[in-house]
Design an enzyme around this catalytic site. Sequence first.
Site, PDB file in Angstrom:
ATOM      1  N   ALA A 115      29.335  23.697 -29.925  1.00 59.28           N
ATOM      2  CA  ALA A 115      28.524  24.764 -29.321  1.00 59.28           C
ATOM      3  C   ALA A 115      28.920  24.896 -27.856  1.00 59.28           C
ATOM      4  CB  ALA A 115      27.043  24.425 -29.419  1.00 59.28           C
ATOM      5  N   LYS A 116      28.474  25.921 -27.220  1.00 55.28           N
ATOM      6  CA  LYS A 116      28.640  26.055 -25.768  1.00 55.28           C
ATOM      7  C   LYS A 116      27.564  26.985 -25.269  1.00 55.28           C
ATOM      8  CE  LYS A 116      31.744  24.674 -22.706  1.00 55.28           C
ATOM      9  NZ  LYS A 116      32.609  23.485 -22.872  1.00 55.28           N
ATOM     10  N   GLY A 117      27.202  26.826 -24.016  1.00 61.40           N
ATOM     11  CA  GLY A 117      26.226  27.725 -23.425  1.00 61.40           C
ATOM     12  C   GLY A 117      26.662  28.095 -22.032  1.00 61.40           C
TER      13      GLY A 117
END
Length: 417
Positions: free
Chosen positions: A108-110
Amino acid sequence: MTSTNENVSAFDEVNVFFDRAADRLGLGDGRREMLRTPWRELQVSIPVRMDDGTIKVFAGYRIQHNGARGPYKGGIRYHPEANQDEIRALSSLMTWKTALVEIPFGGAKGGVQCDPTQLSEGELNRLTRRFTANIEHLLGVSRDIPAPDLGTNSQTMAWMMDAYSQIHGHTPAIVTGKPVELGGSVGRDSATGRGVVYVTRETAVDLGMDPTGARVAIQGFGQVGSWTARIAGELGCMVTAVSDVQGGIHNDRGIDVEQLVKYQAEAGTVVGFPGTERITNEELIELDCEILVPAAIDRVIHQDNAPRVKAMVVVEAANHPVTPEADDILNDRGVKVIPDVLVNAGGVVVSYFEWTQNLYQHQWDMTRVNDELNKIMTRAYRSVADRVARDKITHRDASFQIAVERVAHVSRLRGFI
Ligand code: GLU
């Protein structure tokens, strides 16, 4: 530090590497689509009361690319150019990275589109809390565990943990990269840089290159670049150039890195460090050296400067620093490129150690953290090197192939398809 490909989708670029692996693995269209596409994307708006009383609204993202191998894992970046496409690309890299080093996470990444250098501590605190509240329903210690990335740090993680814990009760395992006093792991700060050095060591052995006295140029002197520079000395390498957003410095006889760290803490930049000549970030990429380490932003080696790279090896400490076109040029010229998903995985590996320490409420010491990190990074490097030798392919293609194969395999085991 500029890149020339700002109008090209970063996600499409990363998928050039993914598609090459999928081709060799003979994955059909449906399976390929399933593995390429993010499982969930959330965009939020984050209103923040600024110190001057006005309200500003920032755009934030959390993209969960693939959770087949375990809870989603990946950093949160604060950067003026953070956007959905970039976060999507970085989230997919996390899926391949965690698979390659065999830790039980998905990817994931944000990110929040903001310039953290222009925000006060109070503004950053409020921004982080509101962002956490807006994505909180996606998070969980066995769902999605954020960490620091570009423009964020252990303080940001402390605020995130606190905001999450206000709703759910004390939950240190909800983020990694926390301050040690709040359940962070010793050795997390230096982990990515340490992993970069372990991978460089293994690469040098394979190439029959003596690291003693090898000249290393490092673009970026943040958490990753500065620790890489500090630890590179353990291999006997000589750091001859480093840079930050304000520019670079060079001395072919070597730079005293520990003194430079002290200088930078006071001056706020590496520029002006005594005994060095000033260079630009672009010049650093083309410098005469043995090992080039891009450790800052993406796409800094592109088709225009790749023909002029003089290093023997490019060690990708940043995420996606080399475009697919540049990758082909470097390979054709015999410059070895050791890919991001392998090189910079040390950060998420020690994040995994931190998460497990939190879950069983225990603390490891530095020796244990570094020994286990060494084991995992060396094992991952060896699996890539074996694949390179077996299939006569590049380190990047080997890394993507191993990673994609693993995610495809567990998807089958779980019965998705
Ligand atoms: N942001 C780091 C990366 O790109 C670390 C992610 C993590 O520790 O979850 O690998």
